[in-house]
Structure formats: C-alpha cells, structure tokens
Motif scaffolding. Structure first.
Motif, PDB file in Angstrom:
ATOM      1  N   ALA A   1      -9.618   1.025   2.784  1.00 29.31           N
ATOM      2  CA  ALA A   1      -9.004   0.136   1.827  1.00 29.31           C
ATOM      3  C   ALA A   1      -8.402   0.507   0.641  1.00 29.31           C
ATOM      4  O   ALA A   1      -7.849  -0.092   0.026  1.00 29.31           O
TER       5      ALA A   1
ATOM      6  N   ARG B   1       1.030  -1.125  -0.056  1.00 28.08           N
ATOM      7  CA  ARG B   1      -0.156  -0.124   0.150  1.00 28.08           C
ATOM      8  C   ARG B   1       0.798   1.142  -0.016  1.00 28.08           C
ATOM      9  O   ARG B   1       0.298   2.403  -0.390  1.00 28.08           O
TER      10      ARG B   1
ATOM     11  N   GLU C   1     -15.555  -1.653  -4.303  1.00 26.79           N
ATOM     12  CA  GLU C   1     -16.871  -2.463  -4.900  1.00 26.79           C
ATOM     13  C   GLU C   1     -17.023  -3.834  -4.194  1.00 26.79           C
ATOM     14  O   GLU C   1     -17.978  -4.125  -3.788  1.00 26.79           O
ATOM     15  N   THR C   2     -15.939  -4.486  -3.892  1.00 30.34           N
ATOM     16  CA  THR C   2     -15.743  -5.734  -3.454  1.00 30.34           C
ATOM     17  C   THR C   2     -16.594  -5.521  -2.072  1.00 30.34           C
ATOM     18  O   THR C   2     -17.034  -6.604  -1.323  1.00 30.34           O
TER      19      THR C   2
ATOM     20  N   GLU D   1     -19.233   1.065  -8.094  1.00 31.18           N
ATOM     21  CA  GLU D   1     -19.372   0.347  -9.078  1.00 31.18           C
ATOM     22  C   GLU D   1     -18.145   0.704  -9.868  1.00 31.18           C
ATOM     23  O   GLU D   1     -18.244   1.804 -10.596  1.00 31.18           O
ATOM     24  N   VAL D   2     -17.432  -0.045 -10.487  1.00 27.09           N
ATOM     25  CA  VAL D   2     -16.540   0.205 -11.714  1.00 27.09           C
ATOM     26  C   VAL D   2     -17.405  -0.175 -12.957  1.00 27.09           C
ATOM     27  O   VAL D   2     -17.780  -1.194 -13.063  1.00 27.09           O
TER      28      VAL D   2
ATOM     29  N   ARG E   1      -3.849   1.320 -16.295  1.00 24.38           N
ATOM     30  CA  ARG E   1      -4.377   0.170 -15.483  1.00 24.38           C
ATOM     31  C   ARG E   1      -6.146   0.514 -15.844  1.00 24.38           C
ATOM     32  O   ARG E   1      -6.711  -0.479 -15.993  1.00 24.38           O
TER      33      ARG E   1
ATOM     34  N   ILE F   1     -11.577  -2.168  -5.354  1.00 23.51           N
ATOM     35  CA  ILE F   1     -11.636  -3.199  -3.938  1.00 23.51           C
ATOM     36  C   ILE F   1     -12.777  -2.327  -3.216  1.00 23.51           C
ATOM     37  O   ILE F   1     -13.484  -3.213  -2.264  1.00 23.51           O
TER      38      ILE F   1
ATOM     39  N   LEU G   1      -9.506   0.079  -9.149  1.00 26.55           N
ATOM     40  CA  LEU G   1      -9.178  -1.063  -8.757  1.00 26.55           C
ATOM     41  C   LEU G   1     -10.302  -2.214  -8.222  1.00 26.55           C
ATOM     42  O   LEU G   1     -10.494  -3.182  -8.446  1.00 26.55           O
TER      43      LEU G   1
END
Lengths: 425, 63
Positions: free
Chosen positions: B53, A76, B17-18, B25-26, A115, B15, B13
C-alpha cells in the motif's frame, strides 16, 4: 506503441462533464452520466470546462477517470501523473496557483520533505492529544444554537467546527477566523453566483488571496518573535535541506491548511445532516448505540458526501492508463463521486448504509502521496459533531431543500435550514 | 521476515500504520519508525498489505 493523438486531433466524448449545467445540477443527475462512463468508456476525453476563470488557449480538454480502480491507480502513479501544474481542473493563473495550493500542488522530492514537516501535527498520537479540544469545539458550536430552535446549519454548525479546530492547530486567533472562513469559501465557490454576490471571480479571488496572505504574514512575523506551540511556529522554525521556508511558502501552506481544513469537513457535516434526515431508519440504527456505531457511520457519511468532487493531475510523459494512450501534458481529472458510486466496489452505493464495512471510499484520496493529511482530524470532528447534535438536539432535522453550490471542486452546500426543540445551553 | 524502510522516499503518510499499527508508527517528529523491524510470521499478511500500500515504495520485505 503508436504515438498517442495530441489533444488537438482527439475527438471529444459525447457525454457532458464540461457544461455549466452539468455542474449546476444535482449529484444524482451527475451520477447518471458517471454510471454510463464507468460502464462503457472508463477513460474518456472531454472538452474544457465551460466558463473558465481565465482564457487559457493551451487548454484542449481533459481525461475523465471515473472507476474506483483507475482513480486509485492514477493517485499512486505520482511520477506519471503530476500535481505541480495544478490540482483543480480549471487552468489557474500562476500567482493563484502558487499562493493557494501549497504543498498539495508539489511533486517529490520537495513534496516529500514539506509533507513530513506537517505530518507531526497530524499523527494519531497528536490527534488523541487534541481530542478533548475537538469535543469542546463541537460543544461550543452546539451551545451556540441550542436555544434557537431553527438555524442555518451550514453557517451556524457545519462551517464553525472545522474552522475552530484547524485554527486552534495552526494558531489563528479568534479575530481572524470569520474573515478566513469567508475568504476561503470563495476559492471553491467562485463559480457560484450566490457565493460571489455578483462579483467578478478573478479579481475577487486575487483579493481573497491577498487578504489571506496578509493574515499569514502578520502571524508568521509574530511567531518569529514569539514562538507558540502550534503548526505555524513549526513552519517558521522548520528547515528543509538546510534552508528556512520563505514567507511566501509559509503563507501558501497556511492558505492550503485553511482551505482544506475548513471547506471539506463543512460539506461532509452538511451532507451528513441531510442524509440523517432523509434516512430515518439509518438514523435510528445509529442512535440505538451511538458510540459503537459512529465510526462506521462517519465513513459512510464521508463516502456519501464526497466533499471534494475532482482533483486533477497532468501527464508527465506519454503513457497508458486502462488501455487509453495518454499524451504528455494532458490533463487527467479524477471524479471522486463516480469512484465512490462504483458498483464493482460498493454494494448498492445509492443506499446510505451507516454499517457499511469494508468501506474503501476515496473521499480522502486513493492512497497516493497526496492522501488527505487531515483524514483523522476530519473523522474525529464528524464523530464529535454528530455525537453532540444527536445527543443534545435529538429531533434536529433539515427543513425544505438545501441550496447546493455550483462548482467543479467542492460538493458544496450554501444554506440548509434545520429545526429542533430548543434546549437550555 | 525483515522490513527495510527507505527514509529518503518515505513521506510519512502513515498508511502503513493504519494497516499494521504494531509494526509501523509515524513518530512525533514526523519520521516513520519501525516498531518491529522483524515481525512475527503471523503478521505476514498485514505487513505484505502495508508494504504494497505504500505509495512511495519506501517499504520492502527482505526474506
């Protein structure tokens, strides 16, 4: 704060993480060393790994990160610990670094933009859309072995499902797939004599890179004139900061997708099959309610396999990590299997527990900006493959000992025989 | 509770959303959407977790 010692004056830790013998041994052997380091010396300095790809006089050694919490922290702190100087702990010649590591070895802000370009192909919604295709690929592969009764699981199952899925997504036609599989394997397998067939690693790796680049360039050219609904077309058409990606960039991202997409899930599938053979009670528990239990089983298989054993960062500045003074330019290597066996986080990590929950394994990363793009794809492939295998070939099991590959990056299985009652396709 | 999303830092990324799929939402274009920029108090623990996170620091809770 006192200035950190430079890599020249710093004493090496007595534990061996650098020898050929350490990496040629088994995961269980390595865990003995990791356990000692986790307990006593969680951030330790080690001599460079034995038998490098090329002689790098600048390479003084590396810091080893073995605890779960520290690995997550390094992941991180992406402004302290950079990826742009390489993500494998061997020093790499610049041409290999550029050609092979794609956006995984970029730092922000460029990483963020690249990305995001690729993310659209991996969103949960997009994954749900290709679910039928993933199941069809698993079925096709199991069709291919069903009548045989005995096969090499690695080459006939574990390698093929991820190959077809990633090639479907990126847009690689059938005729190139086996070439890609073979060449991509060398990137993680160059330390292994069996994989290399006696060839010199560096020239052979460069040759593999050229082969992959040639395929990438050819397909890129085709997509320019004939766009398709695939990831390669998206890369060809994408603009970042108002500019198109160069052919070299596209080829480099292509290589990364092929290597990351084929070699990782292959290892998890193989280790998973071995684990289901070695732990029959766990297998019985799983097959008693396959659909409901597959999700947690897949997580545990991914933890158990830890398909990528190490990733490297490079310190951007003098800084502190878990009480150690890290100097600018130091290599910092994260050991994923060590973190996945950390008893601070996992109860009895040495036991395969397919019902383990929560299961905060780091096999897809520690939650940083380089977190595995394909994690949902990998999970879906593993679930589809094991559902297909356990339903259609219920007595499939490993015979004898697999041969494991020797290397510092992939937790590789070279060959593993399985036997089962033959079935009509 | 209001969420601020810094698009320039976000790497999509997913993360968040999970952790909180009803809030983040992506989207198809790879950009992160806030499905619910002012989530209900009952979601605070989840949203806190999602914000913490985020490895790029692209999410922030204001009031």
């Amino acid at each position: 704060m006192t200035a950190p010692l430079s890599g020249l004056d710093r004493p090496y830790d007595p534990a061996d993480l650098s020898s050929h013998a350490f990496w040629a041994g088994t995961a269980a052997d390595r865990e003995v060393v990791f356990a000692e380091l986790r307990r006593d010396r969680p951030v330790s300095w080690h001599q460079p790994v034995e038998g490098p790809l090329f002689d790098d006089p600048e390479d003084r050694g590396f810091w080893a990160i073995v605890r779960h919490a520290d690995l997550v922290e390094v992941t991180r702190r992406h402004t302290d610990f950079l990826s742009g100087q390489g993500i494998v702990f061997d020093s790499m010649p610049a041409e290999l670094l550029e050609a092979g590591q794609g956006f995984i070895a970029l730092d922000p802000p460029r990483h963020t933009k690249i990305r995001r370009l690729l993310t659209s192909a991996f969103t949960p919604r997009q994954m749900a859309r290709i679910q039928d295709r993933i199941v069809a690929n698993a079925r096709r592969v199991v069709d291919g072995i069903a009548e045989k009764g005995e096969v090499d699981f690695v080459s006939d199952v574990a390698a093929l499902v991820p190959l077809h899925n990633v090639c479907d997504m990126v847009g690689v036609p059938e005729e190139h797939r086996l070439t890609i599989l073979h060449e991509a394997e060398l990137v993680g397998g160059w330390r292994d004599a069996e994989v290399m067939h006696g060839q010199e690693p560096l020239p052979r790796l460069l040759q593999a890179t050229v082969t992959m680049l040639t395929i990438a360039m050819e397909l890129t050219e085709q997509r320019r004139s004939h766009p398709e609904d695939d990831l390669l077309t998206a890369l060809v058409q994408a603009e970042v900061d108002g500019e198109r990606l160069t052919d070299a960039e596209i080829a480099s991202f292509f290589n990364l997708l092929m290597i990351a997409g084929t070699d990782t899930t292959r290892q998890s599938t193989s280790h998973g099959m071995k684990a289901l053979t070695d732990f029959p009670d766990q297998r019985d528990w799983l097959t008693a309610d396959l659909d409901a239990r597959l999700p947690s089983a897949v997580e545990e298989v991914v933890r158990w396999a830890t398909p990528i054993m190490t990733f490297r960062r490079t310190a951007a500045r003098d800084c502190e990590l878990a009480g150690q003074q890290i100097a600018q330019g130091d290599k910092v290597v994260m050991f994923y299997a060590a973190a996945n066996w950390d008893t601070e986080v996992f109860d009895h990590p040495e036991r395969l527990d397919l019902s383990r929950s929560p299961n905060p394994h780091v096999s897809f990363g520690g939650g940083g900006i380089h977190h595995c793009l394909g994690n949902q794809l990998a999970r879906r492939q593993l679930a589809a493959t094991f559902a297909e295998l356990l339903t259609r070939l219920p007595d499939i099991h490993v015979v004898g000992e697999p041969t494991y590959s020797s290397g510092t990056f992939f937790h590789g299985v070279n060959a593993m025989t399985v036997r089962f009652t033959p079935q009509a396709r | 509770m209001r969420i601020r999303h810094d698009d320039a830092r976000c790497a999509s990324l997913g993360i968040c959303e999970t952790i909180a799929p009803t809030v983040f939402e992506v989207a198809e274009d790879g950009a992160l959407r806030l499905l619910d920029p002012t989530p209900d108090e009952s979601l605070r623990a989840l949203v806190d977790e999602a914000v913490a996170a985020c490895p790029t620091g692209a999410l922030r809770l204001v009031d």
